[in-house]
Design a protein around this motif. Sequence first.
Motif, PDB file in Angstrom:
ATOM      1  N   LEU C 189       0.827  -1.212   0.000  1.00 58.75           N
ATOM      2  CA  LEU C 189       0.000   0.000   0.000  1.00 58.75           C
ATOM      3  C   LEU C 189       0.854   1.252   0.000  1.00 58.75           C
ATOM      4  CD1 LEU C 189      -2.878  -1.067   2.375  1.00 58.75           C
ATOM      5  CD2 LEU C 189      -3.126  -0.320   0.022  1.00 58.75           C
ATOM      6  N   LEU C 190       2.018   1.203   0.639  1.00 56.94           N
ATOM      7  CA  LEU C 190       2.886   2.375   0.670  1.00 56.94           C
ATOM      8  C   LEU C 190       4.048   2.266  -0.299  1.00 56.94           C
ATOM      9  CD1 LEU C 190       1.303   2.926   3.371  1.00 56.94           C
ATOM     10  CD2 LEU C 190       3.367   4.006   4.147  1.00 56.94           C
ATOM     11  N   PRO C 192       4.598   3.425  -3.360  1.00 57.94           N
ATOM     12  CA  PRO C 192       5.115   4.682  -3.924  1.00 57.94           C
ATOM     13  C   PRO C 192       6.000   5.424  -2.923  1.00 57.94           C
ATOM     14  CG  PRO C 192       2.754   4.496  -4.313  1.00 57.94           C
ATOM     15  CD  PRO C 192       3.127   3.368  -3.428  1.00 57.94           C
ATOM     16  N   CYS C 357       3.266   8.123   7.002  1.00 54.91           N
ATOM     17  CA  CYS C 357       3.886   7.151   6.090  1.00 54.91           C
ATOM     18  C   CYS C 357       5.192   6.623   6.684  1.00 54.91           C
ATOM     19  CB  CYS C 357       4.159   7.786   4.724  1.00 54.91           C
ATOM     20  SG  CYS C 357       2.679   8.009   3.727  1.00 54.91           S
TER      21      CYS C 357
END
Lengths: 100, 110, 524
Positions: C189-190, C192, C357
């Motif tokens: 999901l993270l 990028p 993040c």
Amino acid sequence: MSKLVSRGGAVWPNALARILFAVLGGYVFTYSLTAALARLLPLARIDAAISATLLSFAVYTVFVLWVFARPLRQALWALPVTLVLLLIGFGPQWFAGGEV
Amino acid sequence: MNASLLCLALSASYAGMLALCLGTERHWKQLAAAAPPSLRAWCRPLGVLLLLLALLLSLQIWPASMALVGWLGMLSLCGLVLLLLLPYAPRLALGLPLLGVLLAPVFMSG
Amino acid sequence: MSRQPSLTQSMSGLHTWTGLVLGWLLFAIFLTGTLAVFDRELNWWMQPELQDRQVDQASAVQVAQRWLEANHPAASAWNIGLPTARDPSLSVSAGEQRRGQRTLIDAESGEQITPRETAGGSFFFRFHYTLHMPRFLGIWVVGFAAMAMLVAIISGIIIHKKIFKDFFTFRPGKGQRSWLDGHNASAVLLLPFHLMITYTGLVIFFLIYMPAATDALYNGDRDALLRELRPGAQQQQGAARGGEGGRPSREVPAASAAMLPLEQFIALGEAHYGAGMLSSLSVAQPGRVNARVEVRPLLGSRLELTKGEALAFNAITGELLRAPPPTRTSLLVQKVMAGLHFAQFGGYPMRWLYFLCGLVSSAMIASGLVLYTVKRRRQSAAQGVWLRQVEWLNLACVGGLMLACVALLWANRLLPADLAEREGWELRVFFGAWLAALLHARLRAPLRGWLEQLAASAVLLLGLPLLDLQTALAVPDRIRLGVDLTGFGLGALLALAAWKVSKRPAATARAARRAPAVMAEVQS
């Protein structure tokens, strides 16, 4: 360590060779490719230098993955290629006595 | 103003991820088994539209290139929130976008 | 030589070993990097002597000018650090601009303030890219870890067969399955963010890490390369040092002249950079005919990292002498990438996105480390010794570092403000706490160790608002409250984690039977 040994027989020399080749050889290969690319790119000298350097980390990553993905003897092809790249990158300095 | 736009952008991002999630067979069965199965085909395009809406809202909050960065960050984090809600609180997972939309005007008056 | 394994097998082995061996370092890098997102806020929290006077920059610069005129009227240069949203302090210095030698003054009254000496949030920032090693060595170690991260990310993608099918999959309460789900989900999901933050981190020091182009095209002379990059840069540096070309002390001061009020230059600077986007102002040769004012922007008005940039004005007439030259494209790409890593843009919403993040990334790395042990705990006891080492290293690096970070904040408030070499003592507490956690990890059974360290960090974090209220010198302002509440929130998360660990039967008595023999001796 047990994971390395348990796959039947001495696996670790192969693994160690790959690690050294990937890390050290990878740096030398990336260094040569960056130098060659910097010289070959049809840009102003400063732009070529920066662009080639910015790409180098991606090149290094791919090289490391490739060393582990392919049989070790195939990875040895990197040696002559590196030599050629070094010649492209540093040839003018070595043979024509300095760049600029 | 910024806070309420941010709230709306987060709601849209989350709703978009939720829609994309519902578009998959596994999660449709998990969350919307009661709904008519023909609706599932609409989920993915709806999800994409909602994510684009989120991008448009981001462009109101930040200048262009920053908005792209913020948008990607919101998508990732909203996806993570959805992922955590699914096993523990599926009803909240479905209702969260509504909550976000209702909260937005609160920030505007603040 | 063994036969060549399949792509999945080779990438899986590579991912596991790179992730494990470099994971301990990477967790430290990611956690301290995450904390460094709020370095200015932490700096402010750790110097409670400073007060937020809520004055605008124009008023503040007047106060600063009065102080400088009173205390250093004949100086060759004045430097003023303006109050900003993240750092409401007003700092002044005279002569050559040097870091750390600024005087802090009250933005309303102009009185000098002496806040306690502290490692500050800046400690986390420096630790993040040097791991507290000598700068040159630290940068290379962090760079090596960053390359390993890239390898781990790409190899992870290659081996994750069901990457789209399992996009939203998380099945808690299923042991190894849950850990794998959590690790995959947080990583995918993270994705990028992970790719961006790692690559851009390397790009910051790109010429140090990969000097090939410098060596080939500039004969290794990096200064020549940098000169070619920004022909105006050398002049800017010279002006900032209080003189054009020569050393200020050897120049004969020019005739006196009245300068325009400095607050006018705030307005001129804001016209170019935007309202509230200025960070500092310096005056070369103040009060003289050749006086110049330089206005520096807050990092973050653009994506591009604008460090070192300045607008220069004639101090007498207000005429713009030099604006930053437009950056050439290739350098712009590098500066944008560096800017993406430094995360100084986009205001607080963006800063929070980066912080969250970063927390998730740190958790992702930790989950990978734990997954390694969970997977092997279920396998044969023949792995006991190696597994034991990994278990305590995991706890020492993850649990220990978290404990050390919050211990630093507690030390900042509990150590006497006038202690000599205070910063050194704060760091002693940081590393002492980490060492204690490491020894604790070696001595305790894994699950019990995790429970105790998580609980300890949770207690310290939950207590942060109380600590602030008890030791603050004034009502906590917006920034300090922010730190308190964030700490409290993180404490609640860690408490939840500790509670989940406590529910595992192995965290209590039964652990003694299953842990390796040496542990059974030490326990009970």
